[in-house]
Design a protein around this motif. Structure first.
Motif, PDB file in Angstrom:
ATOM      1  N   ASP A  43       9.780  -5.327   0.014  1.00  0.00           N
ATOM      2  CA  ASP A  43       8.998  -5.887  -0.353  1.00  0.00           C
ATOM      3  C   ASP A  43       8.309  -5.839  -1.693  1.00  0.00           C
ATOM      4  OD1 ASP A  43      12.697  -5.382  -0.463  1.00  0.00           O
ATOM      5  OD2 ASP A  43      12.362  -7.319  -0.440  1.00  0.00           O
ATOM      6  N   HIS A  46       6.812  -2.440  -2.807  1.00  0.00           N
ATOM      7  CA  HIS A  46       7.853  -1.865  -3.502  1.00  0.00           C
ATOM      8  C   HIS A  46       6.861  -2.280  -4.726  1.00  0.00           C
ATOM      9  CE1 HIS A  46      10.371   0.504  -1.257  1.00  0.00           C
ATOM     10  NE2 HIS A  46      11.328   0.077  -0.684  1.00  0.00           N
ATOM     11  N   LEU A  47       6.945  -3.623  -5.038  1.00  0.00           N
ATOM     12  CA  LEU A  47       6.417  -3.954  -5.438  1.00  0.00           C
ATOM     13  C   LEU A  47       4.540  -3.454  -6.013  1.00  0.00           C
ATOM     14  CD1 LEU A  47       7.606  -7.415  -5.925  1.00  0.00           C
ATOM     15  CD2 LEU A  47       8.470  -5.939  -7.196  1.00  0.00           C
ATOM     16  N   GLY A  49       3.844  -0.528  -5.586  1.00  0.00           N
ATOM     17  CA  GLY A  49       3.893   0.883  -5.193  1.00  0.00           C
ATOM     18  C   GLY A  49       3.928   0.504  -6.589  1.00  0.00           C
ATOM     19  N   ASN A  50       5.381  -0.180  -7.869  1.00  0.00           N
ATOM     20  CA  ASN A  50       5.427  -0.554  -8.688  1.00  0.00           C
ATOM     21  C   ASN A  50       4.532  -0.060 -10.039  1.00  0.00           C
ATOM     22  OD1 ASN A  50       7.822   0.614  -7.696  1.00  0.00           O
ATOM     23  ND2 ASN A  50       8.647  -0.896  -8.041  1.00  0.00           N
ATOM     24  N   GLN A  51       3.449  -1.409  -9.422  1.00  0.00           N
ATOM     25  CA  GLN A  51       2.228  -1.606 -10.301  1.00  0.00           C
ATOM     26  C   GLN A  51       1.422  -0.462  -9.934  1.00  0.00           C
ATOM     27  OE1 GLN A  51       2.103  -4.452 -12.267  1.00  0.00           O
ATOM     28  NE2 GLN A  51       0.762  -4.404 -12.667  1.00  0.00           N
ATOM     29  N   LYS A  52       1.019  -0.142  -9.291  1.00  0.00           N
ATOM     30  CA  LYS A  52       0.176   1.245  -9.082  1.00  0.00           C
ATOM     31  C   LYS A  52       1.178   2.472 -10.173  1.00  0.00           C
ATOM     32  CE  LYS A  52      -1.935   0.534  -4.607  1.00  0.00           C
ATOM     33  NZ  LYS A  52      -2.169   1.201  -3.300  1.00  0.00           N
ATOM     34  N   GLN A  53       1.899   2.417 -10.343  1.00  0.00           N
ATOM     35  CA  GLN A  53       2.644   3.195 -10.792  1.00  0.00           C
ATOM     36  C   GLN A  53       2.272   2.847 -12.612  1.00  0.00           C
ATOM     37  OE1 GLN A  53       6.202   4.175  -9.579  1.00  0.00           O
ATOM     38  NE2 GLN A  53       5.559   5.708  -7.695  1.00  0.00           N
ATOM     39  N   ILE A  54       3.054   1.832 -13.052  1.00  0.00           N
ATOM     40  CA  ILE A  54       2.448   1.191 -14.120  1.00  0.00           C
ATOM     41  C   ILE A  54       1.171   1.532 -14.277  1.00  0.00           C
ATOM     42  CG2 ILE A  54       2.641  -0.990 -15.966  1.00  0.00           C
ATOM     43  CD1 ILE A  54       5.138  -1.465 -13.424  1.00  0.00           C
ATOM     44  N   SER A  55       0.070   1.105 -13.451  1.00  0.00           N
ATOM     45  CA  SER A  55      -1.434   1.092 -14.049  1.00  0.00           C
ATOM     46  C   SER A  55      -2.178   2.823 -14.407  1.00  0.00           C
ATOM     47  CB  SER A  55      -1.509   0.679 -12.601  1.00  0.00           C
ATOM     48  OG  SER A  55      -1.976  -0.801 -12.592  1.00  0.00           O
TER      49      SER A  55
END
Length: 93
Positions: A43, A46-47, A49-55
């Motif tokens: 988890d 995943h978080l 990776g999501n933070q990197k995508q948002i950035s």
């Protein structure tokens, strides 16, 4: 004497059963703890990776905004140069 042997054997069987039961309970809890740890790490990744995508998305958005501002500056310079060039021709004497 048979009665003492039966009591002793029953006590030993009970103790062995309790130890085996406790060990199985401990093993089950340990497996659940390991599984929870693995799930928590998954988890977290995943978080992350999501933070990197948002950035990256925000960065791309800012790049687009900067490009639009650059385009607007060019248009403003054209308009300004057009107005300066035609400043004297629009006056009636």
């Amino acid at each position: 004497m048979d009665f003492d042997f039966i009591k002793t054997a029953g006590l030993i069987v009970t103790i062995v059963g309790l130890v085996v039961g406790w060990f199985l309970l401990w093993l089950t809890k340990r497996e659940k703890a390991i599984e929870k740890s693995i799930n928590d790490k998954r988890d977290f990744n995943h978080l992350l990776g999501n933070q990197k995508q948002i950035s990256e998305g925000i960065s791309t958005g800012f790049d687009d905004i900067e490009e639009q501002i650059k385009h607007l500056r060019e248009l403003m310079l054209r308009i300004e140069s057009y107005l300066i060039r035609n400043q004297g021709t629009n006056h009636r004497e």
